[in-house]
Design a protein around this motif. Structure first.
Motif, PDB file in Angstrom:
ATOM      1  N   CYS A 129      31.198 -30.394  44.674  1.00  0.00           N
ATOM      2  CA  CYS A 129      30.992 -30.085  46.196  1.00  0.00           C
ATOM      3  C   CYS A 129      30.924 -31.295  47.024  1.00  0.00           C
ATOM      4  O   CYS A 129      30.211 -32.429  46.694  1.00  0.00           O
ATOM      5  CB  CYS A 129      29.675 -29.249  46.367  1.00  0.00           C
ATOM      6  N   ARG A 130      31.860 -31.499  48.106  1.00  0.00           N
ATOM      7  CA  ARG A 130      31.600 -32.537  49.214  1.00  0.00           C
ATOM      8  C   ARG A 130      31.452 -31.876  50.542  1.00  0.00           C
ATOM      9  O   ARG A 130      32.396 -31.306  50.858  1.00  0.00           O
ATOM     10  CB  ARG A 130      33.174 -33.340  49.140  1.00  0.00           C
ATOM     11  N   PRO A 131      30.388 -32.292  51.160  1.00  0.00           N
ATOM     12  CA  PRO A 131      30.137 -32.014  52.508  1.00  0.00           C
ATOM     13  C   PRO A 131      31.247 -32.335  53.486  1.00  0.00           C
ATOM     14  O   PRO A 131      31.859 -33.340  53.286  1.00  0.00           O
ATOM     15  CB  PRO A 131      28.778 -32.605  52.822  1.00  0.00           C
ATOM     16  N   PHE A 242      31.968 -26.618  50.653  1.00  0.00           N
ATOM     17  CA  PHE A 242      32.637 -25.588  49.889  1.00  0.00           C
ATOM     18  C   PHE A 242      32.523 -25.902  48.410  1.00  0.00           C
ATOM     19  O   PHE A 242      32.594 -27.027  47.996  1.00  0.00           O
ATOM     20  CB  PHE A 242      34.206 -25.797  50.377  1.00  0.00           C
ATOM     21  N   TYR A 243      32.249 -24.886  47.566  1.00  0.00           N
ATOM     22  CA  TYR A 243      32.116 -25.295  46.150  1.00  0.00           C
ATOM     23  C   TYR A 243      32.598 -24.292  45.410  1.00  0.00           C
ATOM     24  O   TYR A 243      32.986 -22.880  45.723  1.00  0.00           O
ATOM     25  CB  TYR A 243      30.699 -25.720  45.874  1.00  0.00           C
ATOM     26  N   ALA A 260      37.189 -34.238  36.974  1.00  0.00           N
ATOM     27  CA  ALA A 260      38.122 -34.777  37.925  1.00  0.00           C
ATOM     28  C   ALA A 260      37.917 -33.792  39.253  1.00  0.00           C
ATOM     29  O   ALA A 260      38.672 -34.081  40.320  1.00  0.00           O
ATOM     30  CB  ALA A 260      39.196 -34.405  37.290  1.00  0.00           C
ATOM     31  N   MET A 261      36.962 -32.785  39.196  1.00  0.00           N
ATOM     32  CA  MET A 261      37.136 -31.763  40.296  1.00  0.00           C
ATOM     33  C   MET A 261      36.466 -32.509  41.792  1.00  0.00           C
ATOM     34  O   MET A 261      36.798 -32.440  42.731  1.00  0.00           O
ATOM     35  CB  MET A 261      35.904 -30.543  40.008  1.00  0.00           C
ATOM     36  N   LEU A 265      38.385 -32.097  44.953  1.00  0.00           N
ATOM     37  CA  LEU A 265      37.993 -31.607  46.136  1.00  0.00           C
ATOM     38  C   LEU A 265      37.993 -32.413  47.425  1.00  0.00           C
ATOM     39  O   LEU A 265      38.044 -32.032  48.530  1.00  0.00           O
ATOM     40  CB  LEU A 265      36.122 -31.376  46.078  1.00  0.00           C
ATOM     41  N   ARG A 266      37.739 -33.810  47.036  1.00  0.00           N
ATOM     42  CA  ARG A 266      37.930 -34.649  48.315  1.00  0.00           C
ATOM     43  C   ARG A 266      39.457 -34.434  48.827  1.00  0.00           C
ATOM     44  O   ARG A 266      39.562 -34.760  49.932  1.00  0.00           O
ATOM     45  CB  ARG A 266      37.728 -36.303  47.796  1.00  0.00           C
TER      46      ARG A 266
END
Ligand code: FES
Ligand SMILES: [Fe+2]
Length: 340
Positions: A129-131, A242-243, A260-261, A265-266
């Motif tokens: 998860c990356r805000p 988003f996750y 690697a997620m 995600l980035r």
């Protein structure tokens, strides 16, 4: 609220909650502190100053504040006095989910207003998860409407995050509105490649306006939270998390490894999600402009979910007004409806 990684040790930033400016700073010990953003001396914003060790130093005469808002140092002549005692307000702060949370109300109530629990993105086995954070020039209720109301597939016809949505549930329970759509999720040309449709039922999505925030859930595998920080009547900061339980490597059934997620995600945030949300930003900002000109026109809304969201927002705002003026029993007027 702020994104944790945007405040590095030794940095200070301004956060505004409903016209109230707060200085958020991180000491060299790594801890984030939040104090009122005004110097007790001449009312300059303390966010213009700098961090010295774990204290905040005003730009002008160098008065120095600790995390509790106390002036602990005055680096100039005291004219024969003892060190005077000055103090400004401070706020409880927590860091969770990659976000800095501060409680701007009565700090004695902070424990009663817990941060939402999101177990998927905590602990050793957490989902990536990356805000994502943006400032949108719109009232926060328009943003909540936008992310929960799937009648605007037209706006996203290029990315197609949802298609052909049918509202199958709309239920208000206390301060939450639960909605569900039968829809086709993530069929876009690029996003569709990463979603494993064999494992995930992408034909149904649940959403909730869990006042004051919002979340969605697709088959317990794709989720998001949206946290809003109202700055004023027409400006809101949004914090999207988003996750995904998993994503697959395009054109294969192979899951992208957890390690690697984060990287994926980035990339997805930058290439897919941010451009999609930018379409929403453009629409709600235009809606805000329209509202400011035509606020007294009747609302031609046919989605019962939007009505339900607005009812909760107005009820909470009314309760807030009633707390401010308990005897006067201030009533909501149309001009005030778009306020938190
Ligand atoms: S105005 Fe801040 S130290 Fe004087
Ligand atoms: Fe949208």
């Amino acid at each position: 609220m702020e994104v944790d990684e945007r405040i590095q040790p030794g940095q200070v930033t301004e956060v505004v909650f409903w016209k109230r400016s707060i200085a958020l700073f991180r000491g060299w010990d790594g801890r984030v502190r939040a104090i009122e953003n005004r110097c007790a001396h001449r009312q300059l914003k303390l966010s213009l100053g700098g961090v010295d060790d774990c204290q905040l130093v005003c730009l002008y005469h160098g008065w120095t504040y600790d995390g509790d808002g106390r002036v602990v140092r005055i680096p100039h002549d005291l004219f024969g006095r003892r060190m005077p005692e000055f103090r400004i307000a401070s706020f409880p702060v927590r860091v969770r989910y990659g976000l800095v949370w501060l409680f701007p109300g009565d700090s004695a109530l902070a424990a009663e207003r817990p941060i939402p629990e999101i177990p998927e993105i905590e602990g050793p086995d957490r989902w990536a998860c990356r805000p994502l954070s943006f400032t949108w020039r719109a009232h926060h209720s328009m943003i909540i409407d936008n992310v929960s109301d799937f009648t605007h597939a037209h706006l996203h016809r290029k990315y197609r995050p949802f298609d052909d949505a049918r509202l199958v549930r709309c239920e208000t329970a206390g301060d939450s509105v639960h909605v569900a759509y039968d829809t086709r999720v993530g069929r876009g040309r690029i996003s569709g490649l990463f979603v494993d449709r064999d494992r995930i039922n992408t034909n149904h999505m649940r959403l909730c306006y869990q006042y004051p925030y919002q979340w969605s859930n697709t088959d317990d595998k794709i989720k998001h939270w949206l946290f809003v920080l109202p700055i004023d009547e027409r400006t809101t900061r949004t914090f999207f998390l988003f996750y995904f339980e998993s994503l697959k490597i395009p054109w294969t059934a192979v899951r992208i490894p957890r390690a690697a997620m984060d990287f994926v995600l980035r990339l997805a945030n930058r290439l897919l999600i941010a451009p999609l949300l930018d379409q929403d930003r453009g629409a709600v900002e235009a809606e805000q402009e329209g509202y400011e000109v035509h606020w007294d026109e009747p609302i031609a809304e046919i989605n019962p979910a939007v009505r339900a969201f607005q009812e909760v927002t107005i009820r909470k705002w009314q309760a807030h007004l009633d707390r401010l003026v308990p005897q006067a029993g201030a009533r909501t007027t149309p001009a005030m409806q778009r306020t938190p």
